[in-house]
Design an enzyme around this catalytic site. Structure first.
Site, PDB file in Angstrom:
ATOM      1  N   GLU A  21       0.791  -1.471   0.013  1.00  0.00           N
ATOM      2  CA  GLU A  21       0.017   0.076   0.106  1.00  0.00           C
ATOM      3  C   GLU A  21       0.776   1.274   0.036  1.00  0.00           C
ATOM      4  OE1 GLU A  21      -4.141  -0.667   2.205  1.00  0.00           O
ATOM      5  OE2 GLU A  21      -2.371  -1.211   3.499  1.00  0.00           O
ATOM      6  N   TYR A  53     -17.807  25.236  -1.282  1.00  0.00           N
ATOM      7  CA  TYR A  53     -17.780  23.752  -1.496  1.00  0.00           C
ATOM      8  C   TYR A  53     -16.713  23.546  -2.443  1.00  0.00           C
ATOM      9  CZ  TYR A  53     -21.521  24.258  -4.603  1.00  0.00           C
ATOM     10  OH  TYR A  53     -22.289  24.693  -5.516  1.00  0.00           O
ATOM     11  N   VAL A  72      -6.798   5.321   8.031  1.00  0.00           N
ATOM     12  CA  VAL A  72      -7.696   6.108   7.472  1.00  0.00           C
ATOM     13  C   VAL A  72      -8.184   7.154   8.569  1.00  0.00           C
ATOM     14  CG1 VAL A  72      -8.503   4.958   5.461  1.00  0.00           C
ATOM     15  CG2 VAL A  72      -9.660   4.555   7.728  1.00  0.00           C
ATOM     16  N   GLU A  73      -8.131   6.586  10.139  1.00  0.00           N
ATOM     17  CA  GLU A  73      -8.600   7.270  11.148  1.00  0.00           C
ATOM     18  C   GLU A  73      -7.548   8.523  11.241  1.00  0.00           C
ATOM     19  OE1 GLU A  73      -9.476   3.112  11.794  1.00  0.00           O
ATOM     20  OE2 GLU A  73      -7.782   3.918  10.941  1.00  0.00           O
ATOM     21  N   LYS A  98     -12.770   3.640   1.817  1.00  0.00           N
ATOM     22  CA  LYS A  98     -11.467   3.213   1.003  1.00  0.00           C
ATOM     23  C   LYS A  98     -12.094   1.959   0.133  1.00  0.00           C
ATOM     24  CE  LYS A  98      -6.638   1.774   1.936  1.00  0.00           C
ATOM     25  NZ  LYS A  98      -6.022   1.071   3.070  1.00  0.00           N
TER      26      LYS A  98
END
Length: 119
Positions: A21, A53, A72-73, A98
């Site tokens: 990864e 936005y 990801v946290e 993901k």
């Protein structure tokens, strides 16, 4: 409470804890809800008074695209902090997905809420 949202913002990034990864870029998907009082921009029709936005999206694209996190946290927390601090948002709900990370699942990830949700 008014909500400004960004749905399925896709950004390529280096994310993950496994060696493979760390060598590839993966597509992440963001769904973001931000509390914002839209009465002033609606009354004036002035984009300068909005929570833009497009500006939020561009900032996250730049940040996430240049980042390299294991979890990801961690990335979700950093993105929520950027939105709150740089755009003056008091409450944000952010879902970071993901896609394809787990066989048999469409997507995995986290959903966080930060700040005080206005009534």
């Amino acid at each position: 409470m008014d909500i400004v949202f960004i749905e399925d913002l896709r950004i390529e990034a280096v994310i993950g804890i496994y060696d493979w990864e760390r060598r590839v870029r993966q597509t992440l998907s963001f769904d973001i809800e931000m509390a914002f009082d839209n009465t002033k921009p609606a009354a004036s029709d002035d984009i300068a008074l909005t929570l833009n936005y497009k500006d939020v999206s561009k900032r996250l694209i730049d940040y996430v695209g240049g980042s390299s996190f294991g979890l990801v946290e961690t990335l979700a927390e950093r993105c929520a902090a950027i939105i709150r601090e740089e755009f003056g948002v008091g409450w944000v709900r952010l879902k970071l997905s993901k896609p394809g990370a787990v066989r048999g699942a469409k997507s995995v990830g986290v959903r966080i809420e930060r700040g005080t949700r206005p009534q």
